[in-house]
Design an enzyme around this catalytic site. Sequence first.
Site, PDB file in Angstrom:
ATOM      1  N   LYS A   6       0.819  -1.218   0.000  1.00 12.81           N
ATOM      2  CA  LYS A   6       0.000   0.000   0.000  1.00 12.81           C
ATOM      3  C   LYS A   6       0.853   1.269   0.000  1.00 12.81           C
ATOM      4  O   LYS A   6       0.415   2.322   0.440  1.00 12.81           O
ATOM      5  CB  LYS A   6      -0.974   0.021   1.184  1.00 12.81           C
ATOM      6  CG  LYS A   6      -1.860  -1.202   1.315  1.00 12.81           C
ATOM      7  CD  LYS A   6      -2.563  -1.551   0.019  1.00 12.81           C
ATOM      8  CE  LYS A   6      -3.552  -0.495  -0.429  1.00 12.81           C
ATOM      9  NZ  LYS A   6      -4.214  -0.830  -1.715  1.00 12.81           N
ATOM     10  N   ARG A  45       2.734  -0.921  -7.152  1.00 12.14           N
ATOM     11  CA  ARG A  45       2.155  -1.237  -8.462  1.00 12.14           C
ATOM     12  C   ARG A  45       2.351  -0.080  -9.428  1.00 12.14           C
ATOM     13  O   ARG A  45       2.678  -0.292 -10.607  1.00 12.14           O
ATOM     14  CB  ARG A  45       0.670  -1.577  -8.308  1.00 12.14           C
ATOM     15  CG  ARG A  45      -0.097  -1.755  -9.629  1.00 12.14           C
ATOM     16  CD  ARG A  45       0.503  -2.787 -10.551  1.00 12.14           C
ATOM     17  NE  ARG A  45       0.561  -4.120  -9.964  1.00 12.14           N
ATOM     18  CZ  ARG A  45       1.063  -5.174 -10.588  1.00 12.14           C
ATOM     19  NH1 ARG A  45       1.586  -5.051 -11.801  1.00 12.14           N
ATOM     20  NH2 ARG A  45       1.096  -6.359  -9.985  1.00 12.14           N
ATOM     21  N   GLY A  70      -6.854   3.551  -5.470  1.00 15.15           N
ATOM     22  CA  GLY A  70      -7.517   4.837  -5.305  1.00 15.15           C
ATOM     23  C   GLY A  70      -8.844   4.754  -4.571  1.00 15.15           C
ATOM     24  O   GLY A  70      -9.706   5.621  -4.739  1.00 15.15           O
TER      25      GLY A  70
END
Length: 338
Positions: free
Chosen positions: A95, A99, A302
């Site tokens: 987190k 990515r 998001g």
Amino acid sequence: MPNQRLEEHRCVRLKNMGSKKLLQKSHYCTISAKARVISDETRAVGLLNLTGNQSKHSAFQKTQDVLDHKQSNNSNSPKYGNKKLPNALIVGVKKGGTRAVLEFIRIHPDVRALGTEPHFFDRNYDKGLDWYRGLMPRTLDSQITMEKTPSYFVTREAPRRISNMSRETKLIVVVRNPVTRAISDYTQTLSKKPDIPSFEELAFKNRSQGIVDTSWNAIRIGMYILHLENWLQYFRLSQIHFVSGERLITDPAGELGRVQDFLGLKRIITDKHFYFNRTKGFPCLKKPESSSQPRCLGKSKGRTHVQIDQEVIEQLREFYRPFNVKFYEMVGHDFRWD
């Protein structure tokens, strides 16, 4: 190029005829597979020069994709490049923005990256290095092989295992305000397991006394200095590059520029490649020539975070502050989370 295509056609035709004598007369048939790779690379470079700076990376990627597609659909075709163990790893943190870093850096023509997380150094180590190598994309000698598995950073055995693979491996760690990271982590878990206890219940052993539960993984991951000390037993600090998860959103080109420098790559990925998606709240890659759509991260990225009481946030900031200060001192950079 028309002449080469004719040679290729003649080569195939003559092979079908089974004529060794005629086969030797075709230059394209007699050159080695390696030489053909060089020839293909030369044509790719010519294509890059013709297309201009803005589309160099996409032109190269199209060429590489075509070669990969041909290989995957024809078991008899020569294999371009080799499957190699990674030169660089994105090892954390969950987190934090790993990515995004992977998707952004893999548009560089000198980077080939595994898209999925192999979890080799934490969950699949017993399968061996040959299994791990087999997962990797084929790369030319000039290209870097990469993969990302964020849980490596908090896996105690990972640094030793990676060092045993290669002590020269370059490591990328994407870090983020540990309080925000913990809330994001909880939000993701809640989306999968809606019946879990509240964030406050999990984060504290005793809320009234402000005693934080450091056994909860969402809290422990953000104690970056503790994990880094383990990595520094096996790697030099100069082998580890820290990406700011916050600046990755506000200045993706700047952060990717530093990543490219760290990997020894030419700065090809620039601000021309990004635009800010206001709906998602983070940057996306502009529309490549081969697609009608821009490239944004998936729907799971998001998410709107769970609303946490401000007092809880302040308590966690106080908890993390000494860990953050030591981390800043160790890496020589103030991330300004306090």
